[in-house]
Design a protein around this motif. Sequence first.
Motif, PDB file in Angstrom:
ATOM      1  N   PRO A 143     -44.509 -29.866 -17.042  1.00 20.83           N
ATOM      2  CA  PRO A 143     -45.378 -30.790 -16.306  1.00 20.83           C
ATOM      3  C   PRO A 143     -46.103 -30.058 -15.186  1.00 20.83           C
ATOM      4  O   PRO A 143     -45.795 -28.905 -14.870  1.00 20.83           O
ATOM      5  N   THR A 144     -47.071 -30.719 -14.580  1.00 22.71           N
ATOM      6  CA  THR A 144     -47.782 -30.117 -13.456  1.00 22.71           C
ATOM      7  C   THR A 144     -46.887 -30.111 -12.221  1.00 22.71           C
ATOM      8  O   THR A 144     -45.946 -30.892 -12.108  1.00 22.71           O
ATOM      9  N   GLY A 145     -47.202 -29.217 -11.309  1.00 22.24           N
ATOM     10  CA  GLY A 145     -46.514 -29.195 -10.027  1.00 22.24           C
ATOM     11  C   GLY A 145     -45.195 -28.472 -10.013  1.00 22.24           C
ATOM     12  O   GLY A 145     -44.362 -28.728  -9.144  1.00 22.24           O
ATOM     13  N   LEU A 146     -44.959 -27.565 -10.965  1.00 21.90           N
ATOM     14  CA  LEU A 146     -43.720 -26.795 -10.924  1.00 21.90           C
ATOM     15  C   LEU A 146     -43.702 -25.914  -9.677  1.00 21.90           C
ATOM     16  O   LEU A 146     -44.729 -25.398  -9.246  1.00 21.90           O
ATOM     17  N   GLY A 147     -42.506 -25.716  -9.134  1.00 24.29           N
ATOM     18  CA  GLY A 147     -42.390 -24.903  -7.932  1.00 24.29           C
ATOM     19  C   GLY A 147     -42.331 -23.418  -8.195  1.00 24.29           C
ATOM     20  O   GLY A 147     -42.319 -22.625  -7.257  1.00 24.29           O
ATOM     21  N   GLY A 148     -42.277 -23.012  -9.462  1.00 22.71           N
ATOM     22  CA  GLY A 148     -42.179 -21.597  -9.785  1.00 22.71           C
ATOM     23  C   GLY A 148     -43.041 -21.233 -10.971  1.00 22.71           C
ATOM     24  O   GLY A 148     -43.821 -22.044 -11.479  1.00 22.71           O
ATOM     25  N   THR A 149     -42.900 -20.004 -11.427  1.00 22.44           N
ATOM     26  CA  THR A 149     -43.654 -19.503 -12.567  1.00 22.44           C
ATOM     27  C   THR A 149     -42.704 -18.829 -13.549  1.00 22.44           C
ATOM     28  O   THR A 149     -41.561 -18.513 -13.216  1.00 22.44           O
ATOM     29  N   ARG A 150     -43.191 -18.597 -14.753  1.00 25.94           N
ATOM     30  CA  ARG A 150     -42.364 -17.960 -15.775  1.00 25.94           C
ATOM     31  C   ARG A 150     -42.035 -16.525 -15.378  1.00 25.94           C
ATOM     32  O   ARG A 150     -42.890 -15.778 -14.898  1.00 25.94           O
ATOM     33  N   MET A 151     -40.788 -16.139 -15.575  1.00 26.66           N
ATOM     34  CA  MET A 151     -40.376 -14.764 -15.330  1.00 26.66           C
ATOM     35  C   MET A 151     -40.710 -13.904 -16.548  1.00 26.66           C
ATOM     36  O   MET A 151     -40.484 -14.312 -17.688  1.00 26.66           O
ATOM     37  N   THR A 152     -41.247 -12.738 -16.285  1.00 27.65           N
ATOM     38  CA  THR A 152     -41.514 -11.749 -17.321  1.00 27.65           C
ATOM     39  C   THR A 152     -40.742 -10.482 -16.976  1.00 27.65           C
ATOM     40  O   THR A 152     -40.086 -10.412 -15.933  1.00 27.65           O
ATOM     41  N   PHE A 153     -40.817  -9.474 -17.844  1.00 30.27           N
ATOM     42  CA  PHE A 153     -40.072  -8.260 -17.525  1.00 30.27           C
ATOM     43  C   PHE A 153     -40.899  -7.017 -17.814  1.00 30.27           C
ATOM     44  O   PHE A 153     -41.738  -6.991 -18.717  1.00 30.27           O
ATOM     45  N   ASP A 154     -40.663  -6.002 -16.995  1.00 34.90           N
ATOM     46  CA  ASP A 154     -41.218  -4.672 -17.223  1.00 34.90           C
ATOM     47  C   ASP A 154     -40.140  -3.850 -17.914  1.00 34.90           C
ATOM     48  O   ASP A 154     -39.055  -3.633 -17.349  1.00 34.90           O
ATOM     49  N   PRO A 155     -40.389  -3.386 -19.134  1.00 32.24           N
ATOM     50  CA  PRO A 155     -39.334  -2.687 -19.879  1.00 32.24           C
ATOM     51  C   PRO A 155     -38.999  -1.328 -19.280  1.00 32.24           C
ATOM     52  O   PRO A 155     -39.867  -0.616 -18.767  1.00 32.24           O
ATOM     53  N   ALA A 156     -37.725  -0.992 -19.343  1.00 29.18           N
ATOM     54  CA  ALA A 156     -37.259   0.329 -18.928  1.00 29.18           C
ATOM     55  C   ALA A 156     -37.323   1.273 -20.128  1.00 29.18           C
ATOM     56  O   ALA A 156     -37.330   0.827 -21.279  1.00 29.18           O
ATOM     57  N   PRO A 157     -37.375   2.582 -19.889  1.00 31.69           N
ATOM     58  CA  PRO A 157     -37.420   3.531 -21.009  1.00 31.69           C
ATOM     59  C   PRO A 157     -36.209   3.422 -21.931  1.00 31.69           C
ATOM     60  O   PRO A 157     -36.314   3.658 -23.132  1.00 31.69           O
ATOM     61  N   ASP A 158     -35.060   3.071 -21.357  1.00 30.87           N
ATOM     62  CA  ASP A 158     -33.849   2.930 -22.169  1.00 30.87           C
ATOM     63  C   ASP A 158     -32.854   2.074 -21.398  1.00 30.87           C
ATOM     64  O   ASP A 158     -33.105   1.670 -20.262  1.00 30.87           O
ATOM     65  N   ASN A 159     -31.721   1.785 -22.016  1.00 30.02           N
ATOM     66  CA  ASN A 159     -30.689   0.972 -21.367  1.00 30.02           C
ATOM     67  C   ASN A 159     -29.458   1.800 -21.034  1.00 30.02           C
ATOM     68  O   ASN A 159     -28.320   1.348 -21.186  1.00 30.02           O
ATOM     69  N   SER A 160     -29.689   2.998 -20.543  1.00 34.13           N
ATOM     70  CA  SER A 160     -28.585   3.892 -20.208  1.00 34.13           C
ATOM     71  C   SER A 160     -27.885   3.450 -18.930  1.00 34.13           C
ATOM     72  O   SER A 160     -28.416   2.666 -18.141  1.00 34.13           O
ATOM     73  N   GLU A 161     -26.696   3.976 -18.740  1.00 39.86           N
ATOM     74  CA  GLU A 161     -25.943   3.690 -17.524  1.00 39.86           C
ATOM     75  C   GLU A 161     -26.688   4.198 -16.286  1.00 39.86           C
ATOM     76  O   GLU A 161     -26.682   3.554 -15.234  1.00 39.86           O
ATOM     77  N   ALA A 162     -27.335   5.347 -16.424  1.00 37.71           N
ATOM     78  CA  ALA A 162     -28.065   5.910 -15.284  1.00 37.71           C
ATOM     79  C   ALA A 162     -29.222   5.003 -14.878  1.00 37.71           C
ATOM     80  O   ALA A 162     -29.479   4.794 -13.686  1.00 37.71           O
ATOM     81  N   ARG A 163     -29.942   4.466 -15.865  1.00 31.59           N
ATOM     82  CA  ARG A 163     -31.035   3.539 -15.550  1.00 31.59           C
ATOM     83  C   ARG A 163     -30.492   2.288 -14.860  1.00 31.59           C
ATOM     84  O   ARG A 163     -31.100   1.761 -13.924  1.00 31.59           O
ATOM     85  N   ALA A 164     -29.347   1.818 -15.332  1.00 33.56           N
ATOM     86  CA  ALA A 164     -28.739   0.639 -14.718  1.00 33.56           C
ATOM     87  C   ALA A 164     -28.352   0.918 -13.273  1.00 33.56           C
ATOM     88  O   ALA A 164     -28.534   0.067 -12.391  1.00 33.56           O
ATOM     89  N   GLU A 165     -27.830   2.100 -13.015  1.00 32.90           N
ATOM     90  CA  GLU A 165     -27.472   2.469 -11.643  1.00 32.90           C
ATOM     91  C   GLU A 165     -28.705   2.480 -10.746  1.00 32.90           C
ATOM     92  O   GLU A 165     -28.665   2.004  -9.605  1.00 32.90           O
ATOM     93  N   ASP A 166     -29.803   3.023 -11.256  1.00 28.19           N
ATOM     94  CA  ASP A 166     -31.037   3.074 -10.467  1.00 28.19           C
ATOM     95  C   ASP A 166     -31.552   1.666 -10.165  1.00 28.19           C
ATOM     96  O   ASP A 166     -31.982   1.375  -9.043  1.00 28.19           O
ATOM     97  N   ARG A 167     -31.525   0.795 -11.174  1.00 29.80           N
ATOM     98  CA  ARG A 167     -31.990  -0.579 -10.944  1.00 29.80           C
ATOM     99  C   ARG A 167     -31.083  -1.295  -9.956  1.00 29.80           C
ATOM    100  O   ARG A 167     -31.553  -2.050  -9.102  1.00 29.80           O
ATOM    101  N   LEU A 168     -29.781  -1.064 -10.078  1.00 30.56           N
ATOM    102  CA  LEU A 168     -28.852  -1.707  -9.152  1.00 30.56           C
ATOM    103  C   LEU A 168     -29.119  -1.259  -7.721  1.00 30.56           C
ATOM    104  O   LEU A 168     -29.091  -2.081  -6.792  1.00 30.56           O
ATOM    105  N   GLN A 169     -29.400   0.021  -7.522  1.00 34.32           N
ATOM    106  CA  GLN A 169     -29.685   0.505  -6.173  1.00 34.32           C
ATOM    107  C   GLN A 169     -30.929  -0.170  -5.602  1.00 34.32           C
ATOM    108  O   GLN A 169     -30.958  -0.565  -4.429  1.00 34.32           O
ATOM    109  N   ALA A 170     -31.963  -0.328  -6.431  1.00 36.29           N
ATOM    110  CA  ALA A 170     -33.182  -0.997  -5.970  1.00 36.29           C
ATOM    111  C   ALA A 170     -32.907  -2.455  -5.619  1.00 36.29           C
ATOM    112  O   ALA A 170     -33.438  -2.980  -4.627  1.00 36.29           O
ATOM    113  N   LEU A 171     -32.071  -3.116  -6.398  1.00 32.52           N
ATOM    114  CA  LEU A 171     -31.744  -4.516  -6.137  1.00 32.52           C
ATOM    115  C   LEU A 171     -30.877  -4.659  -4.890  1.00 32.52           C
ATOM    116  O   LEU A 171     -31.049  -5.597  -4.097  1.00 32.52           O
ATOM    117  N   VAL A 172     -29.956  -3.734  -4.713  1.00 31.75           N
ATOM    118  CA  VAL A 172     -29.136  -3.736  -3.496  1.00 31.75           C
ATOM    119  C   VAL A 172     -30.012  -3.482  -2.273  1.00 31.75           C
ATOM    120  O   VAL A 172     -29.806  -4.081  -1.210  1.00 31.75           O
TER     121      VAL A 172
END
Length: 731
Positions: A309-338
Amino acid sequence: MLRRTFAALLLALATVLGLSVATAPASAATPVTTAAPASAAPEPFGATVLIGTGGITWTDVSAKGTPNLWQLLRDGSSAAMSIRSVDTNTCPLDGWLGVSAANRAAAPRAGTGPVQQRPCDPIEEPAGGVIPRWEEYQKAAASRQFDAKLGLLGEAAAKSDTCIKPVGPGAAIAAAMPEGTADRYSPYSDETLLVDLNTCPVTIVDVGSVRDPADVAAGETVEGGSRTEQIAAIDKRIGDVINAAPGGADFIVASLSDAGVTERLRLAVARGPNFGSGRLNAQSTRQPGLVQAQDVPATLMAITGIEPPTGLGGTRMTFDPAPDNSEARAEDRLQALVDYDLASHEVHSLVPPFFNTFAYGQLVIYLLVFLVWKGKIGGPDTRRKVLGIVRVVAVAAASVPASTFLANLIPWWRFPIPMISIVGAVGIFVAAIAYAALRGPWARSALGPLAFVAGVTVAVLAGDVITGSRLQLSSLMGLQPVVAGRFYGMGNVTFALFATSSILLATAVSSYLVRAGRDRIAALAVIVIAVGTVIVDGAPFWGADGGGPPAYIPGITYLILSILGIRMTWQRVGLIGLGSVGLFFVVALLDFLRAPDNRSHLGRFIQAIIDGNALDIVVRKGQQNISILLGNAPLTLLVPAALLFVIYVLARPTSWGSKGLAKSFEKAPTLRAGLIALVITLTIGFLINDSGTAIPAVGATVAVPLIVSVVVRNLEEDLRSVAGTRRARRA
């Protein structure tokens, strides 16, 4: 011919304003709203499961302590999430009501005193599919300013023939119909989880919320053990839900509430066909890796085929893909989020002491200058030394605002004592800017340091807005993600700094050119600066500021007319005043002509005039500004202090025991006009913006120290001249 040429240029400037405002998005001082898309929603892809929890931040996540959340982080898309609802902190009830309304909503809290310090009520189990206290929640939502409609998600799903299965009491609230019923409700149980997760294409699951025993309000009972134990139990439930869900399902995990009275950014993570390994984004914030709680229901609708409906308070979430799903990439993303979490959390508590120190420090500067000018401190030699110190301190003080943004280039929040680290980071840039201002070739001119500091401030703020407002986010004078008022562009504080510095820069440049006999070039230079300022401030893709240009243009227009030698009369003053009011209504009307969901507060004011509610808005704005002025000392003390200072400067430039002020106006022929232009802009900004009291107060933090530095420089020259005369007489 000359006047017609500049009239055309001014018309072009006004046209730029009109185009900027006509296309600008809604003011971010209010929640972002989006209209329903013209095209149909995408076809649903398999099952979708929304797992709601609360009180968990990215600092709680680790491979060992929360293995299921870690796997979601590694294999899915993640973001820090602003969960601000109606009140300062968000209770679990508030978070689930927000999902139901796809907007900010909150339950009433019993007790007296500040709402933040009141205990959160537990979420009650539905009885026969009926949500307890639903009418009470609806009344609370109706009494707030966010136009929240409880049951919006459930009603939209029903209209789209989409089945939603709520599991757990919070999920029942999220999936409820407007009348407060959730017919398919099941309580959370390990024994029925497999059946529950395979009943409908959309399942909403409440896995419980963390309530920190060390942070909850007095009187609230905490069950489930320590914070660490609660997080571990919730992580296990998340894993159980994922294991019981159909293969190929999309999972969205959202921490929708705070753990107690302390407000913080929380976590959001999604995994499935629509969300690969990477970073979540949302247009509502325009910040990579940062979303709002209102984006969760908007995303749920978008990926499940529910017509929004009209008047939603937010927008659809999209994602920027990472090169891979390695543990190292996850650590880097976690640091940015922290980093997101720590920076926003630490700076939020540092803002009040920073403004206290900064405001009182500036008041001390004004007092010191007054005593020096009145001859109350020392003789001629001592006064000259004191004036030199005052000039350095004034230039350094004016460098502080830009430095608070530049400080975010240094990860100060990672240090053990954030107060010391952020002061050190700001101090580094203050020292660099002030040194360059006072030691560069421009320092020989009284207006040189003013022009340099103002130019640096304009460049820093413009560059930051153009590149995405990264420096503003979680800065001492910038945008606060936990407050969720604005995530990008020009807010009141940023506009005040930007407009003030722009006018001061225009004043310095025009004074130099006028002294060189190039009045036409001076006026043209000011117009160029003004056009750039208006575009950066008002463009929807940069500043997105609906209330800034209408305040800025009248002031800068006065400066341009003064440079052209058009003498001001009371009639022309009245015309400028009427023109300013007319410009406000023109801009407001342009904003009103946009789609209702995209209007800022200016367009809504026109609608209020049509509806007969405009007087209520005027009264409310006046009361709000008076409340801020009287209830937020000491920063707001700068408003009357700076105003009296400027009025005194303009009215009696030779009355303080020296001719420094008069000589400042003589050596800088457009200085007085520039100060009047600044007063016009800050006054209009105060009148037409929500919480506008901050605009003149913040503008004064740059303007007054720089004006002091100019006058002090001329006073130093006076003292040198007097000393030289005395030495000549003795000889």
